[in-house]
Design an enzyme around this catalytic site. Structure first.
Site, mmCIF file in Angstrom:
data_model
loop_
_atom_site.group_PDB
_atom_site.id
_atom_site.type_symbol
_atom_site.label_atom_id
_atom_site.label_comp_id
_atom_site.label_asym_id
_atom_site.label_seq_id
_atom_site.Cartn_x
_atom_site.Cartn_y
_atom_site.Cartn_z
ATOM 1 N N ILE A 282 -5.017 2.084 6.132
ATOM 2 C CA ILE A 282 -5.059 3.516 5.863
ATOM 3 C C ILE A 282 -3.753 3.786 5.105
ATOM 4 O O ILE A 282 -2.690 3.320 5.512
ATOM 5 C CB ILE A 282 -5.158 4.315 7.186
ATOM 6 N N SER A 283 -3.827 4.492 3.982
ATOM 7 C CA SER A 283 -2.637 4.706 3.158
ATOM 8 C C SER A 283 -1.574 5.525 3.886
ATOM 9 O O SER A 283 -1.881 6.307 4.782
ATOM 10 C CB SER A 283 -2.997 5.434 1.861
#
Ligand code: SAH
Length: 231
Positions: free
Chosen positions: A80-81
């Site tokens: 997940i960024s």
């Protein structure tokens, strides 16, 4: 009996509030220090990032780390960024409540959730079946009804719902997939990390003007997981 009922009715909401608050203060701190202080000014983006429960899109040990200033593992070698990157990509596409948006690389579903309250519809494609299924479940549970998840190769976009006002690609591709450019409306915005796995990738903002002319702008060097293809 009466007392017991009162006890149930007062203690349950209090417990729920306590849990929401714990994450809410972390979330607001994240927005202040990682997003606003670093120059994100788009109000819709700030509002969405203040509301979307990022901790719901990770699991196990990552839940406590959900609001930290870094990407987090979500299984299958994917991530997940970092919150700032999600905010920057959201701001760059200039989201509006009339927009139909395509995301390539659903991953955890978090970026799609951030787009959900500030756009009309979000279509998101994920190449790893299990991630698509999990993300779809969480998005539904948390109540993001205007997000549709599809499992498949995002290289081809999502033809049935094209053209899109904006496209967000969250995996690094060696070049911009032509089908994605074709599915971008005149006046549309696309944000995509371009570059190979061992190269410096560049976050690019690609715009198509009303005459159909395409322009691209280099925003900043980034590091994303690779855009893969189905064999
Ligand atoms: N937007 C995500 C970030 C996920 S990381 C989030 O908010 O959590 C990038 C994702 O892109 C990975 O899940 C990876 O499996 C997916 N991906 C890579 N190549 C793809 C392709 N060709 N089509 C669709 N998804 C792809």
């Amino acid at each position: 009996m009466k007392l017991k009922l009162i006890h149930i009715f007062t203690s349950v909401p209090l417990l729920m509030a306590a849990e929401t608050d714990e994450f809410q203060s972390k979330r607001l701190e994240m927005v202040e220090t990682q997003i606003i202080e670093r120059g994100i000014s788009c109000e819709a983006t700030i509002e969405a990032m203040s509301e979307v429960p990022r901790h719901r899109f990770v699991s196990g040990r990552q839940v406590r780390a959900a609001y930290q200033d870094r990407p987090l593992p979500i299984g299958h070698g994917q991530t997940i960024s970092q919150p700032y990157i999600v905010a920057l990509m959201t701001e760059l596409i200039r989201p509006s409540s009339d927009d139909t948006v395509l995301e390539i690389g659903t991953g955890s579903g978090y970026q799609a959730a951030v787009l959900s309250p500030i756009t009309r519809e979000v279509y998101t494609v994920e190449i790893i079946d299990e991630l698509a299924r999990t993300a779809s479940g969480v998005l539904e549970e948390v109540g993001y009804d205007n997000v549709k998840v599809k499992s498949g190769d995002g290289y081809y976009g999502w033809e049935e719902h094209a053209p899109f006002d904006a496209i967000v690609v969250t995996a690094a591709a060696p070049y911009i997939p032509p089908p994605l450019l074709e599915q971008l409306k005149p006046g549309g915005r696309m944000v995509i990390p371009v570059g190979g796995v061992f190269q410096t990738q560049r976050l690019m903002l690609v715009t198509r003007d009303e005459e159909g002319e395409v322009q691209s702008r280099n925003i900043l060097p980034v590091r994303f997981v690779p855009f893969t293809r189905k064999e």
